[in-house]
Design a protein around this motif. Structure first.
Motif, PDB file in Angstrom:
ATOM      1  N   ALA A  13      50.651  -0.559   4.774  1.00  0.00           N
ATOM      2  CA  ALA A  13      49.935  -1.837   4.722  1.00  0.00           C
ATOM      3  C   ALA A  13      48.512  -1.689   5.256  1.00  0.00           C
ATOM      4  N   LEU A  14      48.364  -0.951   6.351  1.00  0.00           N
ATOM      5  CA  LEU A  14      47.041  -0.737   6.941  1.00  0.00           C
ATOM      6  C   LEU A  14      46.125   0.003   5.983  1.00  0.00           C
ATOM      7  N   ASN A  15      46.650   1.068   5.380  1.00  0.00           N
ATOM      8  CA  ASN A  15      45.818   1.887   4.495  1.00  0.00           C
ATOM      9  C   ASN A  15      45.306   1.090   3.297  1.00  0.00           C
ATOM     10  N   GLU A  16      46.135   0.188   2.809  1.00  0.00           N
ATOM     11  CA  GLU A  16      45.708  -0.645   1.677  1.00  0.00           C
ATOM     12  C   GLU A  16      44.520  -1.525   2.073  1.00  0.00           C
ATOM     13  N   ARG A  17      44.609  -2.120   3.261  1.00  0.00           N
ATOM     14  CA  ARG A  17      43.508  -2.967   3.736  1.00  0.00           C
ATOM     15  C   ARG A  17      42.251  -2.149   3.999  1.00  0.00           C
ATOM     16  N   ILE A  18      42.426  -0.989   4.613  1.00  0.00           N
ATOM     17  CA  ILE A  18      41.275  -0.147   4.931  1.00  0.00           C
ATOM     18  C   ILE A  18      40.589   0.308   3.658  1.00  0.00           C
ATOM     19  N   THR A  19      41.364   0.725   2.673  1.00  0.00           N
ATOM     20  CA  THR A  19      40.798   1.194   1.405  1.00  0.00           C
ATOM     21  C   THR A  19      40.003   0.091   0.726  1.00  0.00           C
ATOM     22  N   ASN A  20      40.546  -1.105   0.703  1.00  0.00           N
ATOM     23  CA  ASN A  20      39.837  -2.232   0.081  1.00  0.00           C
ATOM     24  C   ASN A  20      38.524  -2.524   0.805  1.00  0.00           C
ATOM     25  N   ASP A  21      38.565  -2.498   2.138  1.00  0.00           N
ATOM     26  CA  ASP A  21      37.346  -2.763   2.912  1.00  0.00           C
ATOM     27  C   ASP A  21      36.314  -1.660   2.710  1.00  0.00           C
ATOM     28  N   LYS A  58      42.260   9.606   2.031  1.00  0.00           N
ATOM     29  CA  LYS A  58      43.147   8.640   1.369  1.00  0.00           C
ATOM     30  C   LYS A  58      42.563   7.231   1.370  1.00  0.00           C
ATOM     31  N   VAL A  59      41.784   6.901   2.406  1.00  0.00           N
ATOM     32  CA  VAL A  59      41.300   5.523   2.543  1.00  0.00           C
ATOM     33  C   VAL A  59      39.802   5.377   2.254  1.00  0.00           C
ATOM     34  N   GLY A  60      39.141   6.466   1.893  1.00  0.00           N
ATOM     35  CA  GLY A  60      37.740   6.363   1.511  1.00  0.00           C
ATOM     36  C   GLY A  60      36.742   6.480   2.651  1.00  0.00           C
ATOM     37  N   VAL A  61      37.138   7.163   3.722  1.00  0.00           N
ATOM     38  CA  VAL A  61      36.225   7.404   4.842  1.00  0.00           C
ATOM     39  C   VAL A  61      35.723   8.839   4.778  1.00  0.00           C
ATOM     40  N   THR A  62      34.430   9.016   4.928  1.00  0.00           N
ATOM     41  CA  THR A  62      33.814  10.344   4.908  1.00  0.00           C
ATOM     42  C   THR A  62      33.877  10.965   6.304  1.00  0.00           C
ATOM     43  N   ILE A  63      34.150  12.261   6.364  1.00  0.00           N
ATOM     44  CA  ILE A  63      34.218  12.985   7.630  1.00  0.00           C
ATOM     45  C   ILE A  63      33.006  13.907   7.779  1.00  0.00           C
ATOM     46  N   LYS A  64      32.403  13.864   8.957  1.00  0.00           N
ATOM     47  CA  LYS A  64      31.344  14.806   9.325  1.00  0.00           C
ATOM     48  C   LYS A  64      31.836  15.596  10.524  1.00  0.00           C
ATOM     49  N   THR A 266      48.564   5.627  14.647  1.00  0.00           N
ATOM     50  CA  THR A 266      47.327   5.810  15.396  1.00  0.00           C
ATOM     51  C   THR A 266      46.169   6.291  14.537  1.00  0.00           C
ATOM     52  N   THR A 267      46.408   7.250  13.652  1.00  0.00           N
ATOM     53  CA  THR A 267      45.320   7.778  12.829  1.00  0.00           C
ATOM     54  C   THR A 267      44.790   6.721  11.860  1.00  0.00           C
ATOM     55  N   SER A 268      45.678   5.873  11.350  1.00  0.00           N
ATOM     56  CA  SER A 268      45.212   4.792  10.471  1.00  0.00           C
ATOM     57  C   SER A 268      44.368   3.785  11.246  1.00  0.00           C
ATOM     58  N   VAL A 269      44.735   3.521  12.504  1.00  0.00           N
ATOM     59  CA  VAL A 269      43.920   2.636  13.338  1.00  0.00           C
ATOM     60  C   VAL A 269      42.536   3.234  13.545  1.00  0.00           C
ATOM     61  N   LEU A 270      42.482   4.544  13.729  1.00  0.00           N
ATOM     62  CA  LEU A 270      41.195   5.227  13.856  1.00  0.00           C
ATOM     63  C   LEU A 270      40.316   4.941  12.651  1.00  0.00           C
TER      64      LEU A 270
END
Length: 283
Positions: A13-21, A58-64, A266-270
């Motif tokens: 559920a969290l990942n779906e919201r994060i991806t949309n945002d 998976k959620v569309g966040v870029t890592i540096k 925890t990682t999804s909250v991050l």
């Protein structure tokens, strides 16, 4: 038998919201970006980094990735933190700790701007948690406990909540977040007098004491919701939480497993915090 609060359900559920945002931000030309600052080559840091990178994709966040040698000087490390603070393309910074012994960890972590402190490591971020204001973010593990309670519709209002553990990473911030949800909160710990009786009096229990299966059946009664934060290993290498899951599952109303509970979330909250930091940067 208790209802099992599986972290995988919360994560989905969290990942779906994060991806949309994250997608909405990208439409505005903003790429949510997390900088992972690592000193040295600790196996546990590298493992977590790989897991965070996989979740980010998976959620569309870029890592540096910012990797510094184990013998980095304190000044050089602080300089890297300041550069990340000033980099508008970076919205969140995850700083692995503990830092090497020659580094003043308190000094370095507090150089990070709270706006990018997505794991609540700075004093100002923690002050925000205690004051109930959005200065930085809460530590991800404490926030993961709240995500689990929210997902499974556990109403904290008016409930007695006991947090077993008083660390600044989990126990104290989790207690403050429960208080924000109008629970009546007790912070207990290994030296609390008659700890089993204190825990039995709770409607909601967050176990974060860091001891292998310390809380056995004598600590619990019917109708309780138990969030087990502990990840502990015995001499044989067996992993378990702070709660004796097998002994307690048949007593309480609901419980998180270890593994597969809080740690999974925890990682999804991050990632959620990174996206929220990116959203705040647009204001």
């Amino acid at each position: 038998m208790a209802m099992i609060f599986k972290g995988s359900e919360v994560v989905e559920a969290l990942n779906e919201r994060i991806t949309n945002d994250a997608d909405e931000l990208k439409k505005q030309g903003i790429e949510p970006t997390l900088a992972i600052l690592r000193v040295g080559e600790r196996d546990d840091d590298i493992t977590y980094e790989k897991g965070a990178t996989t979740r980010a994709k998976k959620v569309g966040v870029t890592i540096k990735n910012v990797v510094l040698p184990l013998d980095v000087t304190e000044d050089a490390l602080i300089n890297e933190v300041l550069k990340l603070n000033a980099d508008d393309s970076v919205h969140g910074v995850l700083m692995f700790r503990p830092l090497p012994e020659h580094i003043d960890e308190d000094k370095v972590r507090n150089m990070l701007t709270p706006a990018k402190d997505i794991d609540g490591v700075t004093d100002l971020s923690l002050a925000g948690v205690f004051a109930g204001i959005d200065t930085g973010f809460a530590p991800c593990t404490a926030a993961a406990c709240m995500e689990i309670l929210d997902y499974f519709d556990v109403d904290c209002k008016g409930k007695n909540a006991v947090v077993v553990g008083r660390s600044l990473v989990i126990g104290k911030p989790a207690a403050m977040m429960l208080l924000e949800r109008n629970a009546t909160v007790t912070i207990a710990h290994s030296r609390t007098a008659d700890l089993p009786a204190v825990v039995r009096n709770a409607d909601i229990v967050i176990a974060a004491v860091g001891r292998f299966r310390m809380l056995d059946a004598s600590y619990f009664t019917e109708g309780q919701v138990v969030i087990d934060v502990g990840i502990n290993f015995n001499d044989d290498g067996d992993m378990a939480g702070d709660v004796d899951f097998e002994a307690v599952e048949g007593i309480v109303q609901a419980i998180t497993p270890v593994p597969g509970g809080v740690g999974t979330v925890t990682t999804s909250v991050l990632m959620k915090h990174v996206v929220e930091a990116a959203q705040r940067s647009t204001n």
